[in-house]
Design a protein around this motif. Structure first.
Motif, PDB file in Angstrom:
ATOM      1  N   ILE A  18     148.805  77.710 126.973  1.00 25.35           N
ATOM      2  CA  ILE A  18     147.929  78.405 126.018  1.00 25.35           C
ATOM      3  C   ILE A  18     148.661  78.622 124.695  1.00 25.35           C
ATOM      4  N   VAL A  19     149.887  79.108 124.770  1.00 25.57           N
ATOM      5  CA  VAL A  19     150.687  79.379 123.570  1.00 25.57           C
ATOM      6  C   VAL A  19     150.947  78.085 122.801  1.00 25.57           C
ATOM      7  N   GLN A  20     151.322  77.027 123.511  1.00 24.40           N
ATOM      8  CA  GLN A  20     151.611  75.741 122.857  1.00 24.40           C
ATOM      9  C   GLN A  20     150.369  75.119 122.247  1.00 24.40           C
ATOM     10  N   ASP A  21     149.219  75.311 122.867  1.00 21.37           N
ATOM     11  CA  ASP A  21     147.970  74.773 122.321  1.00 21.37           C
ATOM     12  C   ASP A  21     147.621  75.387 120.971  1.00 21.37           C
ATOM     13  N   HIS A  22     148.247  76.523 120.647  1.00 19.22           N
ATOM     14  CA  HIS A  22     147.917  77.231 119.402  1.00 19.22           C
ATOM     15  C   HIS A  22     149.133  77.394 118.493  1.00 19.22           C
ATOM     16  N   GLN A  23     150.028  76.405 118.500  1.00 17.73           N
ATOM     17  CA  GLN A  23     151.141  76.294 117.563  1.00 17.73           C
ATOM     18  C   GLN A  23     152.224  77.361 117.701  1.00 17.73           C
ATOM     19  N   PHE A  24     152.485  77.754 118.944  1.00 20.37           N
ATOM     20  CA  PHE A  24     153.589  78.664 119.225  1.00 20.37           C
ATOM     21  C   PHE A  24     154.360  78.112 120.416  1.00 20.37           C
ATOM     22  N   ARG A  25     155.533  78.670 120.667  1.00 18.90           N
ATOM     23  CA  ARG A  25     156.344  78.240 121.806  1.00 18.90           C
ATOM     24  C   ARG A  25     157.170  79.420 122.301  1.00 18.90           C
ATOM     25  N   SER A  26     157.892  79.188 123.375  1.00 15.13           N
ATOM     26  CA  SER A  26     158.868  80.142 123.927  1.00 15.13           C
ATOM     27  C   SER A  26     158.288  81.526 124.213  1.00 15.13           C
ATOM     28  N   ASP A  53     144.891  81.206 115.196  1.00 17.50           N
ATOM     29  CA  ASP A  53     145.611  80.738 116.386  1.00 17.50           C
ATOM     30  C   ASP A  53     145.982  81.917 117.279  1.00 17.50           C
ATOM     31  N   MET A  54     146.471  82.974 116.676  1.00 14.70           N
ATOM     32  CA  MET A  54     146.843  84.157 117.453  1.00 14.70           C
ATOM     33  C   MET A  54     145.603  84.778 118.103  1.00 14.70           C
ATOM     34  N   GLY A  55     144.518  84.824 117.357  1.00 15.38           N
ATOM     35  CA  GLY A  55     143.271  85.356 117.902  1.00 15.38           C
ATOM     36  C   GLY A  55     142.766  84.521 119.069  1.00 15.38           C
ATOM     37  N   ALA A  56     142.931  83.209 118.987  1.00 19.58           N
ATOM     38  CA  ALA A  56     142.503  82.320 120.066  1.00 19.58           C
ATOM     39  C   ALA A  56     143.328  82.572 121.329  1.00 19.58           C
ATOM     40  N   ILE A  57     144.624  82.820 121.170  1.00 16.03           N
ATOM     41  CA  ILE A  57     145.473  83.140 122.318  1.00 16.03           C
ATOM     42  C   ILE A  57     145.001  84.438 122.963  1.00 16.03           C
ATOM     43  N   MET A  58     144.780  85.446 122.143  1.00 13.11           N
ATOM     44  CA  MET A  58     144.337  86.744 122.655  1.00 13.11           C
ATOM     45  C   MET A  58     142.997  86.614 123.374  1.00 13.11           C
ATOM     46  N   SER A  59     142.095  85.859 122.791  1.00 14.18           N
ATOM     47  CA  SER A  59     140.779  85.657 123.382  1.00 14.18           C
ATOM     48  C   SER A  59     140.865  84.935 124.723  1.00 14.18           C
ATOM     49  N   GLU A  60     141.728  83.936 124.796  1.00 18.43           N
ATOM     50  CA  GLU A  60     141.867  83.184 126.046  1.00 18.43           C
ATOM     51  C   GLU A  60     142.424  84.063 127.166  1.00 18.43           C
ATOM     52  N   PHE A  61     143.347  84.950 126.842  1.00 18.22           N
ATOM     53  CA  PHE A  61     143.864  85.878 127.854  1.00 18.22           C
ATOM     54  C   PHE A  61     142.757  86.794 128.358  1.00 18.22           C
TER      55      PHE A  61
END
Length: 91
Positions: A18-26, A53-61
């Motif tokens: 999920i994190v990698q799909d939205h331009q983040f890692r680690s 991108d951050m909002g998409a991560i939060m939404s997916e969680f």
């Protein structure tokens, strides 16, 4: 071991994707007692991610696990406060 870290370890592979799909890692868990969030993740930007991108991560969680996640980047981590940061190992 905190409940949030146990959850993150159990779902480490999915969280990393999920994190990698939205331009983040680690992704790493920050053990904090913030009652507004179920989980606090330290994530490192790759390229030029946006707040969308951050909002998409939060939404997916929230959609996937019904978990409210707080996202922190190295630049926004308060270094004046001590934090317990636990890296996620993907097996």
């Amino acid at each position: 071991m905190s409940e949030s870290y146990e959850f993150a370890r159990e779902h480490a592979r999915e969280i990393a994707r999920i994190v990698q799909d939205h331009q983040f890692r680690s992704p790493a868990v920050i053990d904090e007692a913030d009652s507004d969030f179920d989980l606090t993740l330290l994530i490192t930007p790759v390229g030029e991610p946006t707040l969308f991108d951050m909002g998409a991560i939060m939404s997916e969680f929230e959609d996937r696990w019904n978990k409210k996640v707080q996202l922190v980047t190295p630049e926004t981590l308060d270094t004046d406060e001590p934090h317990t940061i636990r890296n996620l190992e993907i097996v």
